[in-house]
Motif scaffolding. Sequence first.
Motif, PDB file in Angstrom:
ATOM      1  N   GLU A 254       0.801  -1.218   0.000  1.00 41.62           N
ATOM      2  CA  GLU A 254       0.000   0.000   0.000  1.00 41.62           C
ATOM      3  C   GLU A 254       0.837   1.271   0.000  1.00 41.62           C
ATOM      4  O   GLU A 254       0.287   2.379  -0.026  1.00 41.62           O
ATOM      5  CB  GLU A 254      -0.948   0.001   1.207  1.00 41.62           C
ATOM      6  CG  GLU A 254      -1.893  -1.181   1.262  1.00 41.62           C
ATOM      7  CD  GLU A 254      -2.878  -1.204   0.104  1.00 41.62           C
ATOM      8  OE1 GLU A 254      -2.979  -0.172  -0.613  1.00 41.62           O
ATOM      9  OE2 GLU A 254      -3.538  -2.235  -0.120  1.00 41.62           O
ATOM     10  N   PHE A 268      -3.331   7.337  -6.494  1.00 32.82           N
ATOM     11  CA  PHE A 268      -2.111   7.144  -7.271  1.00 32.82           C
ATOM     12  C   PHE A 268      -0.923   7.572  -6.428  1.00 32.82           C
ATOM     13  O   PHE A 268      -0.975   8.606  -5.762  1.00 32.82           O
ATOM     14  CB  PHE A 268      -2.148   7.959  -8.568  1.00 32.82           C
ATOM     15  CG  PHE A 268      -0.897   7.802  -9.396  1.00 32.82           C
ATOM     16  CD1 PHE A 268      -0.705   6.680 -10.171  1.00 32.82           C
ATOM     17  CD2 PHE A 268       0.091   8.784  -9.375  1.00 32.82           C
ATOM     18  CE1 PHE A 268       0.447   6.529 -10.934  1.00 32.82           C
ATOM     19  CE2 PHE A 268       1.243   8.640 -10.138  1.00 32.82           C
ATOM     20  CZ  PHE A 268       1.424   7.505 -10.924  1.00 32.82           C
ATOM     21  N   ASN A 278       6.576   8.587  -0.282  1.00 29.62           N
ATOM     22  CA  ASN A 278       5.998   8.519  -1.618  1.00 29.62           C
ATOM     23  C   ASN A 278       6.293   9.826  -2.335  1.00 29.62           C
ATOM     24  O   ASN A 278       5.906  10.904  -1.854  1.00 29.62           O
ATOM     25  CB  ASN A 278       4.494   8.278  -1.549  1.00 29.62           C
ATOM     26  CG  ASN A 278       4.160   6.868  -1.099  1.00 29.62           C
ATOM     27  OD1 ASN A 278       4.942   5.944  -1.289  1.00 29.62           O
ATOM     28  ND2 ASN A 278       2.995   6.697  -0.489  1.00 29.62           N
ATOM     29  N   GLU A 281       1.696  11.547  -4.381  1.00 24.07           N
ATOM     30  CA  GLU A 281       0.444  11.011  -3.840  1.00 24.07           C
ATOM     31  C   GLU A 281      -0.700  11.854  -4.363  1.00 24.07           C
ATOM     32  O   GLU A 281      -0.713  13.065  -4.189  1.00 24.07           O
ATOM     33  CB  GLU A 281       0.439  11.021  -2.302  1.00 24.07           C
ATOM     34  CG  GLU A 281       1.217   9.894  -1.669  1.00 24.07           C
ATOM     35  CD  GLU A 281       0.951   9.776  -0.169  1.00 24.07           C
ATOM     36  OE1 GLU A 281       0.235  10.649   0.374  1.00 24.07           O
ATOM     37  OE2 GLU A 281       1.436   8.821   0.447  1.00 24.07           O
ATOM     38  N   THR A 289      -7.184   2.990   3.889  1.00 24.38           N
ATOM     39  CA  THR A 289      -6.218   1.906   4.074  1.00 24.38           C
ATOM     40  C   THR A 289      -6.454   1.208   5.414  1.00 24.38           C
ATOM     41  O   THR A 289      -6.402  -0.024   5.508  1.00 24.38           O
ATOM     42  CB  THR A 289      -4.776   2.427   3.992  1.00 24.38           C
ATOM     43  OG1 THR A 289      -4.544   2.952   2.681  1.00 24.38           O
ATOM     44  CG2 THR A 289      -3.771   1.330   4.269  1.00 24.38           C
ATOM     45  N   PHE A 319       4.952  -2.965  -4.444  1.00 25.25           N
ATOM     46  CA  PHE A 319       3.890  -1.979  -4.634  1.00 25.25           C
ATOM     47  C   PHE A 319       3.311  -2.048  -6.042  1.00 25.25           C
ATOM     48  O   PHE A 319       2.090  -2.158  -6.226  1.00 25.25           O
ATOM     49  CB  PHE A 319       4.447  -0.582  -4.355  1.00 25.25           C
ATOM     50  CG  PHE A 319       3.469   0.540  -4.561  1.00 25.25           C
ATOM     51  CD1 PHE A 319       2.632   0.948  -3.536  1.00 25.25           C
ATOM     52  CD2 PHE A 319       3.395   1.201  -5.775  1.00 25.25           C
ATOM     53  CE1 PHE A 319       1.734   1.999  -3.717  1.00 25.25           C
ATOM     54  CE2 PHE A 319       2.496   2.242  -5.972  1.00 25.25           C
ATOM     55  CZ  PHE A 319       1.672   2.642  -4.949  1.00 25.25           C
ATOM     56  N   TRP A 320       4.177  -2.002  -7.060  1.00 23.38           N
ATOM     57  CA  TRP A 320       3.689  -1.956  -8.439  1.00 23.38           C
ATOM     58  C   TRP A 320       3.128  -3.311  -8.885  1.00 23.38           C
ATOM     59  O   TRP A 320       2.175  -3.360  -9.679  1.00 23.38           O
ATOM     60  CB  TRP A 320       4.796  -1.493  -9.377  1.00 23.38           C
ATOM     61  CG  TRP A 320       5.092  -0.028  -9.225  1.00 23.38           C
ATOM     62  CD1 TRP A 320       6.236   0.542  -8.753  1.00 23.38           C
ATOM     63  CD2 TRP A 320       4.201   1.056  -9.515  1.00 23.38           C
ATOM     64  NE1 TRP A 320       6.124   1.906  -8.738  1.00 23.38           N
ATOM     65  CE2 TRP A 320       4.890   2.253  -9.197  1.00 23.38           C
ATOM     66  CE3 TRP A 320       2.904   1.130 -10.006  1.00 23.38           C
ATOM     67  CZ2 TRP A 320       4.311   3.506  -9.363  1.00 23.38           C
ATOM     68  CZ3 TRP A 320       2.321   2.382 -10.164  1.00 23.38           C
ATOM     69  CH2 TRP A 320       3.022   3.548  -9.853  1.00 23.38           C
ATOM     70  N   ARG A 323      -0.377  -3.248  -7.587  1.00 27.15           N
ATOM     71  CA  ARG A 323      -1.247  -2.312  -8.296  1.00 27.15           C
ATOM     72  C   ARG A 323      -1.601  -2.821  -9.698  1.00 27.15           C
ATOM     73  O   ARG A 323      -2.760  -2.756 -10.122  1.00 27.15           O
ATOM     74  CB  ARG A 323      -0.561  -0.946  -8.412  1.00 27.15           C
ATOM     75  CG  ARG A 323      -0.468  -0.145  -7.132  1.00 27.15           C
ATOM     76  CD  ARG A 323      -1.862   0.237  -6.641  1.00 27.15           C
ATOM     77  NE  ARG A 323      -1.808   1.183  -5.540  1.00 27.15           N
ATOM     78  CZ  ARG A 323      -1.573   0.873  -4.283  1.00 27.15           C
ATOM     79  NH1 ARG A 323      -1.333  -0.386  -3.957  1.00 27.15           N
ATOM     80  NH2 ARG A 323      -1.582   1.795  -3.332  1.00 27.15           N
ATOM     81  N   VAL A 326      -4.130  -5.734  -9.548  1.00 27.72           N
ATOM     82  CA  VAL A 326      -5.501  -5.276  -9.316  1.00 27.72           C
ATOM     83  C   VAL A 326      -6.087  -4.657 -10.584  1.00 27.72           C
ATOM     84  O   VAL A 326      -7.245  -4.917 -10.951  1.00 27.72           O
ATOM     85  CB  VAL A 326      -5.531  -4.268  -8.152  1.00 27.72           C
ATOM     86  CG1 VAL A 326      -6.917  -3.638  -8.029  1.00 27.72           C
ATOM     87  CG2 VAL A 326      -5.150  -4.947  -6.840  1.00 27.72           C
ATOM     88  N   GLY A 327      -5.296  -3.843 -11.277  1.00 31.02           N
ATOM     89  CA  GLY A 327      -5.768  -3.221 -12.514  1.00 31.02           C
ATOM     90  C   GLY A 327      -6.134  -4.245 -13.574  1.00 31.02           C
ATOM     91  O   GLY A 327      -7.169  -4.116 -14.248  1.00 31.02           O
TER      92      GLY A 327
END
Length: 445
Positions: A254, A268, A278, A281, A289, A319-320, A323, A326-327
Amino acid sequence: MGVTMLSRIQFALTVGFHFVFVPLSIGLILFTAIMETLYVRTGDPKYKTLTKFWGRLFTINFLLGVVTGVAMEFQFGTNWSRYSEFMGDIFGSPLAVEALMAFFLESTMLGIWIFGWNKLSKKMHLLAGWLVAIGTHLSAVWIIVANGFMQNPVGYVLRNNRAELVNFWEVLFNPYAWYTYVHTIFACYSVGAFFVLAVAAYHLLRRRNVDMMKASLRIATVFAIIATLGNAITGHFNGQNVALRQPTKFAAMEGVWEGGQGVGFPLFAIPDSANERNAVEVGVIPGLTSFMAFNSTDAHVPGLKDFPVDERPPVGLTFWSFRVMVGLGVLMLVLAALAWWHNRKGTLMERTTLLKFLLWSIPIPYIATNLGWMVAEVGRQPWTVYGLITTADSVSPVALADVVISLGLVVIFYAILVGLDIYLLVRYAKAGPEAMDERQAAVAD
């Protein structure tokens, strides 16, 4: 790169190549068993032809996948001997049960299923097919039980610098393993469903085998919707399980650097590991979260800064991977829903763009499932067994040159197997069920 990193790359490639075969086998055999069930119930020869067609594609993939699985297990002795020495007492038990119970069941029943068409009654042959499907699901149980211990060690004691099994049932019913298992099975169903959708789309675009491919697509769209929705639901609970038992992994997934109560969710973000923040953000939703992790917008979520630097996983990759996974899941759900809707309205044949999307969608679930495993395994670093033994302490004491040579051989070996699998699947998928009917007619003559 040292021995540890090259050994990690080699095992990652081995597992990644092996997982090209596994999810399709699990998803496609279930679809094949459903087709044969329809044949037995209705007596419609169309479903018998489809059963043989999809069953042949399953058999090709399954047989080549067995070879990759055997080669993968050798690495526990060659590249990860210290790991095997540390937890072989625990890791060996579920793998042995998998071979004796699940693999023997599915391989024996597959032989009966392949050669029993004209020797068994319809119902007995159908039973053999379902036993193959059950065997593939049982194989996944025992493999993930073994992996579940690595993620959440239970039922053991440390003795003589080894993890020794003291409670087999605690290992078997490890909650981490079962959250992962259900999520993984739905992912396998997605792979199988989209494989069927792609093959059906290929034939529909060419106006070949239209009646049979429409029947396949009708079932596959429902299959795909159930699988992708199941992935989303089980993924949420799997994430909560990660937050509870592997907070560093959850923080990396996350992009949470600063722990606290009511942690927000950025729509994002771009993690910046060097500066422990980050870099970007956008659109932070307050408390989301915390809610996703513990069902409360005020819940406390540990951040990456709450843990030593050497106990944090590679943040960017974790992280990526999460992401993008999920996409891709959302994209699969949209494609499946559109295909179901237009098929229901009778307009799918005119939606050539959608059919082309379905045809080229085959890689999507493969990529998503491998990214999911990347989150699970990379996110566990630096541990091989979470909290017990690190990856650096698990590697074999071998020369760097030996690992370089074995890595090259692994790449060549698996590239040949995957290439052969793709070639055979494409060849027989393009030929279609009509080719099987022609061959059977020629044999009869």
